[in-house]
Design a protein around this motif. Structure first.
Motif, mmCIF file in Angstrom:
data_model
loop_
_atom_site.group_PDB
_atom_site.id
_atom_site.type_symbol
_atom_site.label_atom_id
_atom_site.label_comp_id
_atom_site.label_asym_id
_atom_site.label_seq_id
_atom_site.Cartn_x
_atom_site.Cartn_y
_atom_site.Cartn_z
ATOM 1 N N CYS A 1 23.423 7.200 17.928
ATOM 2 C CA CYS A 1 23.429 7.288 16.470
ATOM 3 C C CYS A 1 23.283 5.907 15.868
ATOM 4 C CB CYS A 1 24.675 7.998 15.949
ATOM 5 S SG CYS A 1 26.249 7.477 16.576
ATOM 6 N N GLY A 2 22.298 5.796 15.059
ATOM 7 C CA GLY A 2 21.997 4.547 14.400
ATOM 8 C C GLY A 2 21.374 4.843 13.052
ATOM 9 N N SER A 3 20.675 3.907 12.474
ATOM 10 C CA SER A 3 20.142 4.078 11.125
ATOM 11 C C SER A 3 18.749 3.499 11.009
ATOM 12 C CB SER A 3 21.058 3.368 10.119
ATOM 13 O OG SER A 3 22.382 3.817 10.232
ATOM 14 N N TRP A 4 17.969 4.061 10.118
ATOM 15 C CA TRP A 4 16.672 3.472 9.804
ATOM 16 C C TRP A 4 16.513 3.406 8.292
ATOM 17 C CZ3 TRP A 4 14.222 7.395 7.219
ATOM 18 C CH2 TRP A 4 14.478 8.725 7.623
ATOM 19 N N GLY A 5 15.732 2.460 7.855
ATOM 20 C CA GLY A 5 15.448 2.312 6.436
ATOM 21 C C GLY A 5 13.999 2.651 6.163
ATOM 22 N N SER A 6 13.759 3.350 5.059
ATOM 23 C CA SER A 6 12.381 3.727 4.724
ATOM 24 C C SER A 6 12.194 3.736 3.220
ATOM 25 C CB SER A 6 12.050 5.113 5.282
ATOM 26 O OG SER A 6 12.805 6.117 4.618
ATOM 27 N N LEU A 7 10.947 3.741 2.796
ATOM 28 C CA LEU A 7 10.582 3.844 1.387
ATOM 29 C C LEU A 7 9.796 5.126 1.178
ATOM 30 C CD1 LEU A 7 9.342 0.210 0.669
ATOM 31 C CD2 LEU A 7 11.561 1.186 0.076
ATOM 32 N N SER A 8 10.092 5.828 0.075
ATOM 33 C CA SER A 8 9.366 7.051 -0.255
ATOM 34 C C SER A 8 9.215 7.170 -1.756
ATOM 35 C CB SER A 8 10.099 8.285 0.284
ATOM 36 O OG SER A 8 10.232 8.261 1.679
ATOM 37 N N PHE A 9 8.155 7.849 -2.177
ATOM 38 C CA PHE A 9 7.909 8.147 -3.577
ATOM 39 C C PHE A 9 8.175 9.629 -3.850
ATOM 40 C CE2 PHE A 9 4.743 4.508 -3.635
ATOM 41 C CZ PHE A 9 5.329 3.816 -4.673
ATOM 42 N N PRO A 10 8.258 10.027 -5.126
ATOM 43 C CA PRO A 10 8.307 11.453 -5.443
ATOM 44 C C PRO A 10 7.028 12.145 -4.982
ATOM 45 C CG PRO A 10 8.922 10.135 -7.350
ATOM 46 C CD PRO A 10 8.357 9.191 -6.328
ATOM 47 N N LYS A 11 7.127 13.409 -4.659
ATOM 48 C CA LYS A 11 5.961 14.183 -4.250
ATOM 49 C C LYS A 11 4.898 14.146 -5.353
ATOM 50 C CE LYS A 11 3.971 16.919 -1.246
ATOM 51 N NZ LYS A 11 3.689 16.454 0.129
ATOM 52 N N GLY A 12 3.664 13.994 -4.956
ATOM 53 C CA GLY A 12 2.566 13.985 -5.916
ATOM 54 C C GLY A 12 2.095 12.611 -6.315
ATOM 55 N N THR A 13 2.792 11.565 -5.857
ATOM 56 C CA THR A 13 2.330 10.202 -6.120
ATOM 57 C C THR A 13 0.961 10.007 -5.466
ATOM 58 O OG1 THR A 13 4.597 9.363 -6.183
ATOM 59 C CG2 THR A 13 2.853 7.756 -5.782
ATOM 60 N N PRO A 14 -0.016 9.455 -6.167
ATOM 61 C CA PRO A 14 -1.363 9.283 -5.590
ATOM 62 C C PRO A 14 -1.348 8.504 -4.286
ATOM 63 C CG PRO A 14 -1.413 8.899 -7.943
ATOM 64 C CD PRO A 14 0.031 9.021 -7.578
ATOM 65 N N ASP A 15 -2.224 8.897 -3.378
ATOM 66 C CA ASP A 15 -2.267 8.263 -2.066
ATOM 67 C C ASP A 15 -2.573 6.776 -2.171
ATOM 68 O OD1 ASP A 15 -2.312 8.512 0.925
ATOM 69 O OD2 ASP A 15 -4.359 7.774 0.613
ATOM 70 N N GLU A 16 -3.368 6.377 -3.176
ATOM 71 C CA GLU A 16 -3.703 4.965 -3.324
ATOM 72 C C GLU A 16 -2.444 4.129 -3.581
ATOM 73 O OE1 GLU A 16 -5.105 7.439 -4.899
ATOM 74 O OE2 GLU A 16 -7.295 7.314 -4.791
ATOM 75 N N ILE A 17 -1.489 4.689 -4.336
ATOM 76 C CA ILE A 17 -0.245 3.976 -4.610
ATOM 77 C C ILE A 17 0.636 3.954 -3.364
ATOM 78 C CG2 ILE A 17 1.888 4.028 -5.955
ATOM 79 C CD1 ILE A 17 0.282 5.046 -8.327
ATOM 80 N N VAL A 18 0.667 5.075 -2.655
ATOM 81 C CA VAL A 18 1.427 5.132 -1.402
ATOM 82 C C VAL A 18 0.913 4.071 -0.433
ATOM 83 C CG1 VAL A 18 1.949 6.541 0.639
ATOM 84 C CG2 VAL A 18 1.999 7.572 -1.650
ATOM 85 N N GLN A 19 -0.411 3.989 -0.296
ATOM 86 C CA GLN A 19 -0.994 3.017 0.632
ATOM 87 C C GLN A 19 -0.774 1.583 0.153
ATOM 88 O OE1 GLN A 19 -2.137 3.758 3.577
ATOM 89 N NE2 GLN A 19 -2.047 5.982 3.317
ATOM 90 N N ARG A 20 -0.782 1.380 -1.171
ATOM 91 C CA ARG A 20 -0.533 0.040 -1.720
ATOM 92 C C ARG A 20 0.868 -0.428 -1.346
ATOM 93 N NH1 ARG A 20 -0.267 -4.860 -3.288
ATOM 94 N NH2 ARG A 20 0.000 -5.424 -5.465
ATOM 95 N N LEU A 21 1.868 0.443 -1.509
ATOM 96 C CA LEU A 21 3.226 0.051 -1.173
ATOM 97 C C LEU A 21 3.402 -0.091 0.335
ATOM 98 C CD1 LEU A 21 6.074 -0.637 -2.027
ATOM 99 C CD2 LEU A 21 6.631 1.806 -1.991
ATOM 100 N N ALA A 22 2.751 0.766 1.115
ATOM 101 C CA ALA A 22 2.840 0.639 2.570
ATOM 102 C C ALA A 22 2.302 -0.715 3.024
ATOM 103 C CB ALA A 22 2.067 1.772 3.241
ATOM 104 N N LYS A 23 1.166 -1.135 2.445
ATOM 105 C CA LYS A 23 0.590 -2.432 2.786
ATOM 106 C C LYS A 23 1.532 -3.561 2.392
ATOM 107 C CE LYS A 23 -3.504 -5.342 2.016
ATOM 108 N NZ LYS A 23 -4.812 -5.455 1.316
ATOM 109 N N ALA A 24 2.124 -3.461 1.189
ATOM 110 C CA ALA A 24 3.046 -4.493 0.717
ATOM 111 C C ALA A 24 4.299 -4.551 1.593
ATOM 112 C CB ALA A 24 3.437 -4.223 -0.733
ATOM 113 N N THR A 25 4.778 -3.394 2.026
ATOM 114 C CA THR A 25 5.964 -3.348 2.885
ATOM 115 C C THR A 25 5.681 -4.007 4.221
ATOM 116 O OG1 THR A 25 6.680 -1.284 1.824
ATOM 117 C CG2 THR A 25 7.663 -1.824 3.961
ATOM 118 N N ASN A 26 4.533 -3.714 4.790
ATOM 119 C CA ASN A 26 4.158 -4.340 6.058
ATOM 120 C C ASN A 26 4.030 -5.847 5.916
ATOM 121 O OD1 ASN A 26 3.340 -2.489 8.561
ATOM 122 N ND2 ASN A 26 3.047 -1.315 6.696
ATOM 123 N N GLU A 27 3.473 -6.286 4.808
ATOM 124 C CA GLU A 27 3.367 -7.729 4.570
ATOM 125 C C GLU A 27 4.762 -8.342 4.424
ATOM 126 O OE1 GLU A 27 1.521 -10.835 1.256
ATOM 127 O OE2 GLU A 27 0.757 -8.770 1.362
#
Length: 312
Positions: free
Chosen positions: A234-260
């Motif tokens: 048992c451990g923990s993970w951290g993640s980021l999520s948006f509300p359902k229906g957020t455009p994929d372009e915004i999801v990918q923008r934040l994913a790229k920023a998170t990786n950076e």
């Protein structure tokens, strides 16, 4: 679960304050909803990440703590927000961790550690188990609230030992830790990022880490699995999520920023200093996180149901 005990147990969820076109997002400050109290391990990780994301996105990422119901209150707020918890433990969860979000990226893995009040008369896991079996009627463990990662991990530990120890829920991990240091409760299953300073300061006693591998910062401390409690992970993970229906372009923008952000040397060093590891790059994608949430719910449904634990 540092993997996660339940799919949304320590998820950090991020939602925009105002609508924007996918091409321009974000045009205003962004709110990161942390579904746990300020000062806890999830809040700490969220604030470290938010500072770096603010630089990368060119807009302030504002952390807002919305605690309650083991993380479900804050997570539910994001799930129900206009688009721009513990899914197994609760009988009537406030959201569906699989279908109510656009998942962005994992950004952290963090181990849990079994720590006791410093005057508990045990020093090893075998001594702890023996003491717990002999004194379960009067022992108490604390957590950040019913359904939190701290709670579920302790439930699984309780089941693995064959004991029935009283749970004391708090409004966050900080007050639970204060009562542990004060000797008012007997143990907690806390994230290393919060527990490490107290372990090093001698205000609590570390018994074993609660994952499958030894943890950064506590490499000398054996895992519960090594010491005989097979399969206790048992451990923990951290993640980021948006509300359902957020455009994929915004999801990918934040994913790229998170990786950076997580590739920034200063951030990586900060995470390492508090016992947190950063997932491999192939695990930091929306596609991976979407599948991971499903697999985590399935992985923990059996153990949680077998333990008999549930929350209304």
């Amino acid at each position: 679960m540092l993997r996660a005990i339940a799919a949304a147990a320590i998820a950090v969820l991020l939602a925009p304050l105002a609508t924007a076109s996918a091409q321009d997002w974000p045009t205003r400050a962004v709110t990161m909803v942390v579904p746990y109290a300020a000062g806890g391990p999830v809040d700490t990780l969220g604030r470290i990440l938010a500072a770096r994301l603010s630089d990368i996105l060119g807009q302030q990422v504002v952390v807002e703590n919305v605690a309650g119901a083991g993380g479900m209150t804050g997570s539910s707020r994001v799930a129900k927000a206009p688009p721009d918890g513990n899914q197994t433990l609760y009988k009537k969860p406030l959201y569906n961790a699989v279908t109510d979000f656009e998942h962005v990226a994992l950004f952290s893995d963090s181990a849990r550690v079994l720590i006791t009040r410093k005057d508990l008369p045990v020093n090893t896991l075998s001594e702890f188990v023996a003491y717990a079996k002999a004194n379960q009627g009067k022992m108490q463990y604390g957590s950040a609230g019913a359904g939190s990662g701290m709670h579920v991990c302790a439930v699984l530990l309780d089941a693995a030992m064959g004991t029935k120890i009283t749970h004391v829920p708090y409004r966050g991990s900080a007050p639970a830790m204060q009562d542990l240091m004060g000797g008012r409760i007997d143990f907690v299953a806390e994230q290393i990022s919060t527990a490490l300073p107290q372990i090093q300061g001698g205000t609590v006693k570390a018994i074993a880490t609660l994952g499958l591998e030894r943890a950064p910062g506590l490499e000398q401390l054996a895992t519960a699995q090594e010491l005989g409690l097979a399969g206790l992970d048992c451990g923990s993970w951290g993640s980021l999520s948006f509300p359902k229906g957020t455009p994929d372009e915004i999801v990918q923008r934040l994913a790229k920023a998170t990786n950076e952000a997580v590739e920034t040397p200063a951030l990586r060093e900060r995470f390492k200093s508090i016992g947190v590891t950063i997932p491999a790059s192939e695990r930091r994608t929306p596609e991976y996180l979407t599948k991971f949430v499903v697999s985590e719910i399935a992985r923990w449904a059996g153990p949680i149901k077998a333990s008999g634990a549930s929350e209304d």
